[in-house]
Every structure is written in structure tokens, then in C-alpha cells.
Motif scaffolding. Structure first.
Motif, PDB file in Angstrom:
ATOM      1  N   ARG A  50     -19.551   4.235  14.590  1.00 59.46           N
ATOM      2  CA  ARG A  50     -20.173   5.556  14.735  1.00 59.46           C
ATOM      3  C   ARG A  50     -19.303   6.451  15.629  1.00 59.46           C
ATOM      4  O   ARG A  50     -19.117   7.642  15.343  1.00 59.46           O
ATOM      5  N   ALA A  51     -18.770   5.846  16.701  1.00 53.31           N
ATOM      6  CA  ALA A  51     -17.890   6.630  17.593  1.00 53.31           C
ATOM      7  C   ALA A  51     -16.623   7.066  16.869  1.00 53.31           C
ATOM      8  O   ALA A  51     -16.132   8.196  17.057  1.00 53.31           O
ATOM      9  N   ALA A  52     -16.103   6.166  16.041  1.00 48.91           N
ATOM     10  CA  ALA A  52     -14.866   6.485  15.327  1.00 48.91           C
ATOM     11  C   ALA A  52     -15.061   7.610  14.310  1.00 48.91           C
ATOM     12  O   ALA A  52     -14.091   8.295  13.933  1.00 48.91           O
ATOM     13  N   ASN A  53     -16.288   7.828  13.878  1.00 45.03           N
ATOM     14  CA  ASN A  53     -16.577   8.860  12.866  1.00 45.03           C
ATOM     15  C   ASN A  53     -16.945  10.202  13.484  1.00 45.03           C
ATOM     16  O   ASN A  53     -17.308  11.136  12.762  1.00 45.03           O
ATOM     17  N   ILE A  54     -16.886  10.308  14.830  1.00 42.04           N
ATOM     18  CA  ILE A  54     -17.195  11.589  15.470  1.00 42.04           C
ATOM     19  C   ILE A  54     -16.160  12.643  15.056  1.00 42.04           C
ATOM     20  O   ILE A  54     -14.957  12.413  15.129  1.00 42.04           O
ATOM     21  N   ASP A  55     -16.651  13.797  14.620  1.00 42.17           N
ATOM     22  CA  ASP A  55     -15.754  14.878  14.195  1.00 42.17           C
ATOM     23  C   ASP A  55     -15.121  15.524  15.420  1.00 42.17           C
ATOM     24  O   ASP A  55     -15.827  15.957  16.329  1.00 42.17           O
ATOM     25  N   PRO A  56     -13.807  15.617  15.466  1.00 43.21           N
ATOM     26  CA  PRO A  56     -13.143  16.193  16.637  1.00 43.21           C
ATOM     27  C   PRO A  56     -13.592  17.608  16.955  1.00 43.21           C
ATOM     28  O   PRO A  56     -13.746  17.983  18.108  1.00 43.21           O
TER      29      PRO A  56
END
Length: 402
Positions: free
Chosen positions: A389-395
């Protein structure tokens, strides 16, 4: 590669949650390893061989309240009537029921009291020459009783002179294997061992002091209350049990049949507390593992929410999703390894205390190792979801200033 130093520094800056999770992992490891070991020990205990065909044997009690009957003749008539029933292999009156938790025991010695000699505690059964066949146990050496060797006692004036003993008892008293034909003593009373029986549990399964050590004495006590043990052909026990009460009343009506039950049922009643303890330990293990997994999941989510901007910044600077996942996996692994070190020490100490105060066998290191590995794998599985989920956070969202 794994950024251990910055991860460690980040944990030191917000250590309360990490310390609580570390303690939770340590407690889970210590308790689960000991609980799993106790469950395995109880399973071995419950499934230990007894020597009996439990599913083909049943017992019942007869209480005679009439006074116009010869008790000795009536007992013989009852036994003969039961043996004549279709499906019955043999039947016997006996002082105690195997695997029931209630019976008699005494010490057997190589010399009479008060001479100093090796002494071994053993349970004993008193019955006639039909006991061996009713039990269905194996006679590995010697012979069975003869009818003339059975003492029928009404007023405590008769006693037997021979016994059958289990191999476990004979191996304790005569390690060289020469117990057959020898004399053993109960107090000052001598008995000649005429036969050695293979596996034959006594009334108790738990007591290590007399485990597998039993004696059959050819002695019948004539009294108003009698216990009967019956062995049937395979698959015919229920059929025979249905006929017992009517048969006993037909022979003599002034008495009551009590506690008609299969030997497996008596054993189940005897070990009911152990089965309940096993179920409670399974529930305890499940709850601890679930709570620990939820703790890891929750702490990881908390750290993600707290570091959303930091994660977004790293993503904007080109950090790959695998690097973000790796960060949280390594962070969780550091906490888990520290907790496991404490947990392993706690497991060993707890095992020693259980062995000292509750006579639990020594904890096997194998259980501690397997539990530690299982907890570590569970922690990795619990952190994967939040890390992805953290890796999919939109910058762009993560770095937005409100």
C-alpha cells in the motif's frame, strides 16, 4: 542496500510502538513454543498404547441389596450367564477397571519387609483365571492361572500365592530378564510370578511412578458390590450391552446395575481434563498469533500514515516500489528479530519453570526454533500488505501541501 542504519535511526525516534510490538512478539514466542510442546506431549499421552481392545470392552457395576442369596454362587452364575451370551468372548468380576482413573496400587519388592531391597510401585487387579482373556492382552512368557489357584475370599482369610506381572514391572525388578518363576513380595506376602504380560495399562495413565507396571492377582473378594468387565467380538459390544441389565435381573432381581459403559468411554471421561486443556491451548495460540499479526499490521499502517510525505518524496525522486516495500519489510524484521531473541530466552526460562513446578517434560529446543521461524514468517506476511500500500502512494498526492 537494505538501509539498515537509517531504518534503525527512524525506529529510535519513534520507539514506543516498536518496543510494544517487540514485547508482544517475545511473549508470543515464549508462550506459543511451550503451549505447542505441551499439546504434542498431551497428544502422545492420549494416543499411547494401552494393550486393550477398548472398543470391544465394557464394564458395569452390580449392587445387591437382597439378603436371601449366596453371593459367591450368584457371582459365578452371573459370569457364566454373561459368557454364554452370543458375541461375548469372556467376562470377569474385578476390583478395578483399566484406564478409569480409580484402582489400587502397592509396592512390590525382591525381599520381604523390613529387609532392604529394591521396591517398585505398581497397580494391581484382583480377578479369576478369566481376567487375561477378558483383557485381551498378550501373555509373552509363562502361563495363566488355573482355577485351583484362585482364592475366593469372604472373610479375609484367603490369599493367593501366584501372580501375573507386566513386562515393564519385571524389567524394573529383574533387569537381566529372569523374572519368570521368581518370588516378589508385597509387604511380607510372597508371590510367585508364573506369567509375564506384554503391554497392559493399569487404572491410571498419568502416573509415571507406576506407568505400564501392573499385576494380576488370582483373588476374588465376595461382596454385595461387584464390578464386571466384558470383552465382546468386534462390532457386537452395543448388542451385548443392551442385554446386560435384563440378564442380571433375570438371575436375581434384588439388585441394581450401575455405570454400564464402554472402556473407551471410561477412558474418555478420565482424560477429559487433558482434552479440555489442549483445546484451551489451541485457542490461546490462535489468539496470540492473531493479535501479534494485527499488531504488526497496525504498526506498519501507522508508520505509513505518519510517513506519507516522506514516502511520496522518495517516490518522486525515483525510488522504486520494491525499495519502499523493502524498507518496511526490513524495519519489521529488525523489530521481529529483537523480539524473537527475547522470546527464545523467555521460552527456555518458562519451560524450566513448568518442568520444576508442574512436572512438564523438558522443552525441546526444536519447538522453540520452529516457533521462532513461524513467528518470523507470520510477521513478514503481516507487513507485506501495508508495505505494498505504501509503495502505491502517488507522489503528487503525497507531496501536496495543504
Amino acid at each position: 542496500m537494505f538501509e539498515i542504519k537509517p531504518i534503525f535511526n527512524a525506529l529510535l525516534r519513534s520507539k514506543v510502538g516498536a518496543v510494544l510490538l517487540l514485547i508482544q512478539i517475545a511473549i508470543t514466542t515464549a508462550i506459543v513454543s511451550n503451549a505447542a510442546f505441551i499439546i504434542k506431549d498431551r497428544l502422545d499421552y492420549l494416543n499411547q498404547p494401552t494393550g486393550y481392545q477398548e472398543e470391544n470392552i465394557f464394564k458395569f457395576n452390580v449392587m445387591t441389596f437382597g439378603t436371601d442369596v449366596d453371593l459367591a454362587q450368584q457371582a459365578e452364575l452371573d459370569e457364566a450367564s454373561i459368557r454364554a451370551l452370543p458375541g461375548v468372548i469372556d467376562a470377569v468380576t474385578i476390583n478395578a477397571i483399566p484406564l478409569s482413573g480409580g484402582g489400587s496400587s502397592t509396592s512390590y519388592r525382591l525381599k520381604p519387609v523390613p529387609e532392604k531391597a529394591k521396591s517398585v510401585n505398581a497397580s494391581y487387579f484382583t480377578a479369576d483365571e478369566h481376567a487375561l482373556n477378558t483383557f485381551g492382552v498378550e501373555l509373552v512368557e509363562g502361563r495363566n492361572f488355573t482355577e485351583s489357584e484362585v482364592a475366593h475370599d469372604l472373610d479375609n482369610t484367603q490369599s493367593a500365592n501366584v501372580v501375573l506381572a507386566t513386562k515393564a514391572l519385571m524389567d524394573e525388578l529383574f533387569p537381566n530378564g529372569d523374572g519368570l518363576g521368581q518370588i516378589i513380595y508385597s509387604g511380607t506376602k510372597p508371590y510367585k510370578v508364573i506369567g509375564i504380560v506384554g503391554m497392559m495399562k493399569g487404572p491410571w495413565m498419568k502416573n509415571e511412578e507406576r506407568k505400564d507396571r501392573s499385576v494380576i492377582i488370582p483373588y476374588v473378594r465376595i461382596e454385595k458390590f461387584n464390578k464386571f468387565l466384558v470383552r465382546t467380538e468386534p462390532g457386537r459390544r452395543a448388542e451385548v450391552m443392551q442385554q446386560i441389565e435384563s440378564l442380571i435381573h433375570k438371575n436375581y432381581s434384588k439388585r441394581v446395575v450401575q455405570d454400564l459403559a464402554g472402556l473407551d468411554k471410561k477412558k474418555a471421561d478420565y482424560v477429559a481434563e487433558d482434552r479440555l486443556m489442549m483445546r484451551m491451548l489451541v485457542i490461546l495460540i490462535s489468539v496470540l498469533v492473531l493479535v501479534t499479526a494485527l499488531g504488526i499490521f497496525g504498526l506498519t499502517l501507522f508508520n505509513i500514515n505518519k510517513r506519507t510525505k516522506q514516502i511520496g518524496t522518495r517516490r518522486a525522486l525515483g525510488a522504486r516500489k520494491s525499495a519502499i516495500i523493502s524498507y518496511f519489510v526490513v524495519e519489521n524484521s529488525l523489530i521481529c528479530i529483537a523480539g524473537l531473541v527475547l522470546g527464545v530466552c523467555g521460552a527456555v526460562l518458562l519451560g524450566q519453570q513448568l518442568m520444576t513446578h508442574y512436572s512438564v517434560p523438558a522443552l525441546s529446543n526444536w519447538y522453540v526454533a520452529v516457533t521462532a521461524i513461524a513467528v518470523f514468517v507470520m510477521s513478514l506476511l503481516a507487513v507485506i500488505g501495508p508495505a505494498q500500500r505504501a509503495a502505491n502512494i502517488d507522489p503528487s498526492i503525497a507531496t501536496r501541501t495543504i
